[in-house]
Design a protein around this motif. Structure first.
Motif, PDB file in Angstrom:
ATOM      1  N   ILE A   1     -37.411  13.184  23.321  1.00  0.00           N
ATOM      2  CA  ILE A   1     -36.572  14.163  24.045  1.00  0.00           C
ATOM      3  C   ILE A   1     -35.210  14.281  23.361  1.00  0.00           C
ATOM      4  O   ILE A   1     -34.687  15.380  23.169  1.00  0.00           O
ATOM      5  CB  ILE A   1     -36.437  13.761  25.535  1.00  0.00           C
ATOM      6  N   GLY A   2     -34.636  13.148  22.978  1.00  0.00           N
ATOM      7  CA  GLY A   2     -33.347  13.165  22.279  1.00  0.00           C
ATOM      8  C   GLY A   2     -33.444  13.972  20.991  1.00  0.00           C
ATOM      9  O   GLY A   2     -32.573  14.801  20.690  1.00  0.00           O
ATOM     10  N   GLN A   3     -34.516  13.735  20.244  1.00  0.00           N
ATOM     11  CA  GLN A   3     -34.681  14.449  18.972  1.00  0.00           C
ATOM     12  C   GLN A   3     -34.857  15.943  19.192  1.00  0.00           C
ATOM     13  O   GLN A   3     -34.294  16.758  18.470  1.00  0.00           O
ATOM     14  CB  GLN A   3     -35.884  13.875  18.206  1.00  0.00           C
ATOM     15  N   LYS A   4     -35.612  16.299  20.219  1.00  0.00           N
ATOM     16  CA  LYS A   4     -35.868  17.726  20.483  1.00  0.00           C
ATOM     17  C   LYS A   4     -34.592  18.445  20.940  1.00  0.00           C
ATOM     18  O   LYS A   4     -34.268  19.529  20.460  1.00  0.00           O
ATOM     19  CB  LYS A   4     -36.964  17.849  21.557  1.00  0.00           C
ATOM     20  N   LEU A   5     -33.883  17.822  21.876  1.00  0.00           N
ATOM     21  CA  LEU A   5     -32.661  18.474  22.376  1.00  0.00           C
ATOM     22  C   LEU A   5     -31.615  18.576  21.257  1.00  0.00           C
ATOM     23  O   LEU A   5     -30.913  19.587  21.143  1.00  0.00           O
ATOM     24  CB  LEU A   5     -32.094  17.730  23.593  1.00  0.00           C
ATOM     25  N   ALA A   6     -31.531  17.541  20.431  1.00  0.00           N
ATOM     26  CA  ALA A   6     -30.586  17.583  19.302  1.00  0.00           C
ATOM     27  C   ALA A   6     -30.971  18.694  18.333  1.00  0.00           C
ATOM     28  O   ALA A   6     -30.113  19.425  17.824  1.00  0.00           O
ATOM     29  CB  ALA A   6     -30.559  16.231  18.594  1.00  0.00           C
ATOM     30  N   ALA A   7     -32.278  18.850  18.090  1.00  0.00           N
ATOM     31  CA  ALA A   7     -32.742  19.912  17.185  1.00  0.00           C
ATOM     32  C   ALA A   7     -32.406  21.294  17.739  1.00  0.00           C
ATOM     33  O   ALA A   7     -32.238  22.255  16.991  1.00  0.00           O
ATOM     34  CB  ALA A   7     -34.247  19.790  16.956  1.00  0.00           C
ATOM     35  N   GLN A   8     -32.296  21.369  19.067  1.00  0.00           N
ATOM     36  CA  GLN A   8     -31.945  22.650  19.683  1.00  0.00           C
ATOM     37  C   GLN A   8     -30.432  22.842  19.789  1.00  0.00           C
ATOM     38  O   GLN A   8     -29.972  23.783  20.413  1.00  0.00           O
ATOM     39  CB  GLN A   8     -32.578  22.737  21.061  1.00  0.00           C
TER      40      GLN A   8
END
Ligand code: NAP
Length: 242
Positions: free
Chosen positions: A17-24
Motif C-alpha cells: 500500500i505504501g509503495q502504491k500510494l507513493a507511486a501515485q
C-alpha cells in the motif's frame, strides 16, 4: 502538503500500500511496531522508485506512544497534515475459544480495534478542519463470515466494520470517507504457515491474492474518484465467501 499514513507499513499489505500510494504521488508515512529492517527496506524501495517515505514507529495499541510520535511529526511538519489514514496494522493469535488465553484475546482487540480508535480519533480533527480525508480500515473475511479458531480476530474485524459504518456517517459532511477492505487469503508473513495448496482449492479464482491487488483497491478508495463511496466494506477474496 497532505500525507498518507499507513500503519503496519513495514511488511505485507502495508508495504504494498505504501509503495502504491507513493507511486501515485502521496508522500507516505510508514508506521510499524518493531521490524525496523523491513520498514527501512520498504522506505528504500519507495525512494528508489522516486517517491517520498518517512518512518514513524509506534505501537498502535498504545495511546501515549501515538500521541508522542504524532506530536513530534507535527513539529517537523508545521504546515502539513495527514489526510489519508490506512489502519492496516494487525496481528493473529489464533486459538480455539475454549483454550484462548486472556492475552491472546486482548492483544488482537488492542491492535485492530483499539488501535483504530486511538489513531483515527487523533487524526480526525485535522481532516475535519481541512474538510478532506480518507480513512481505510483493513478488516477481513474473518470479520464478515467468522472463522473457527479466530473468535478474537473475527470479533475485532467485525467491530472494525461496524465502526467504519458509524464513523462514515459522522464525517461525511466534511468530505471524509471511511471504508473497510475485507481480504480473503493474501500472500504475506501472516499467511505463510498456512497450507496454501489445500486452501486454494476452496478459492474460486484458484490462488491466494497478492498484496499489490489489495494496494490497488486501497489506492482507488483513497482517490477522488471514490468520493461517493463511504461506509462500505469491500471484499477482495477471489470469490471465497462462505
Ligand atoms: P503482516 O505481514 O504480519 O504485517 C503486519 C504489519 O502490522 C507489520 O508491519 C507489523 O509491524 C504491523 N503491526 C503489528 N502490530 C502492530 C502494532 N501494535 N503497532 C504497529 N504496527 C503493528 O500482516 P499482513 O498480512 O500484511 O496484514 C495486514 C493487515 O491485513 C492486518 O490487519 C491483517 O489482519 C489484514 N488481513 C490480512 C490478510 C492476509 O491474508 N494476509 C487477510 C485479511 C486481513 P512490524 O513489522 O514492526 O512487526
Amino acid at each position: 502538503m497532505k500525507y498518507a499514513l499507513i500503519t503496519g507499513g513495514s511488511r505485507g499489505l502495508g508495504r504494498a500500500i505504501g509503495q502504491k500510494l507513493a507511486a501515485q504521488g502521496w508522500p507516505v508515512i510508514l508506521n510499524y511496531r518493531s521490524d525496523a529492517t523491513a520498514a527501512e527496506q520498504t522506505q528504500k524501495a519507495i525512494v528508489e522508485a522516486g517517491g517520498t517515505a518517512e518512518l514513524l514507529p509506534f505501537d498502535v495499541s498504545q495511546p501515549e506512544a501515538i500521541e508522542q510520535a504524532l506530536e513530534q511529526w507535527q513539529q517537523h511538519h508545521p504546515n502539513d497534515y495527514i489526510a489519508v489514514l490506512v489502519n492496516n496494522a494487525g496481528i493473529r493469535r489464533d486459538n480455539l475459544m475454549i483454550f484462548m488465553q486472556n492475552d491472546e484475546w486482548h492483544q488482537v482487540i488492542d491492535t485492530t480495534l483499539n488501535g483504530f480508535f486511538y489513531l483515527t480519533r487523533r487524526l480526525l480533527k485535522e481532516m475535519m478542519t481541512h474538510r478532506w480525508g480518507r480513512i481505510v480500515n483493513m478488516a477481513s473475511l474473518s470479520g464478515i463470515k467468522g472463522l473457527p479458531g479466530q473468535t478474537n480476530y473475527s470479533a475485532a474485524k467485525a467491530a472494525l466494520i461496524g465502526a467504519t459504518k458509524a464513523l462514515a456517517q459522522e464525517v461525511a459532511p466534511r468530505k471524509i470517507t471511511v471504508n473497510a477492505i475485507a481480504p480473503g487469503f493474501i500472500e504475506t508473513d501472516m499467511t505463510k504457515e498456512l497450507n496454501q495448496a489445500e486452501l486454494k482449492k476452496m478459492i474460486p479464482v484458484g490462488r491466494f491474492g497478492k498484496p499489490e491487488e489489495v494496494a490497488a483497491l486501497t489506492a482507488f478508495l483513497v482517490s477522488d474518484d471514490a468520493a461517493y463511496i463511504t461506509g462500505e466494506t469491500i471484499s477482495i477474496n477471489g470469490g471465497l465467501y462462505t
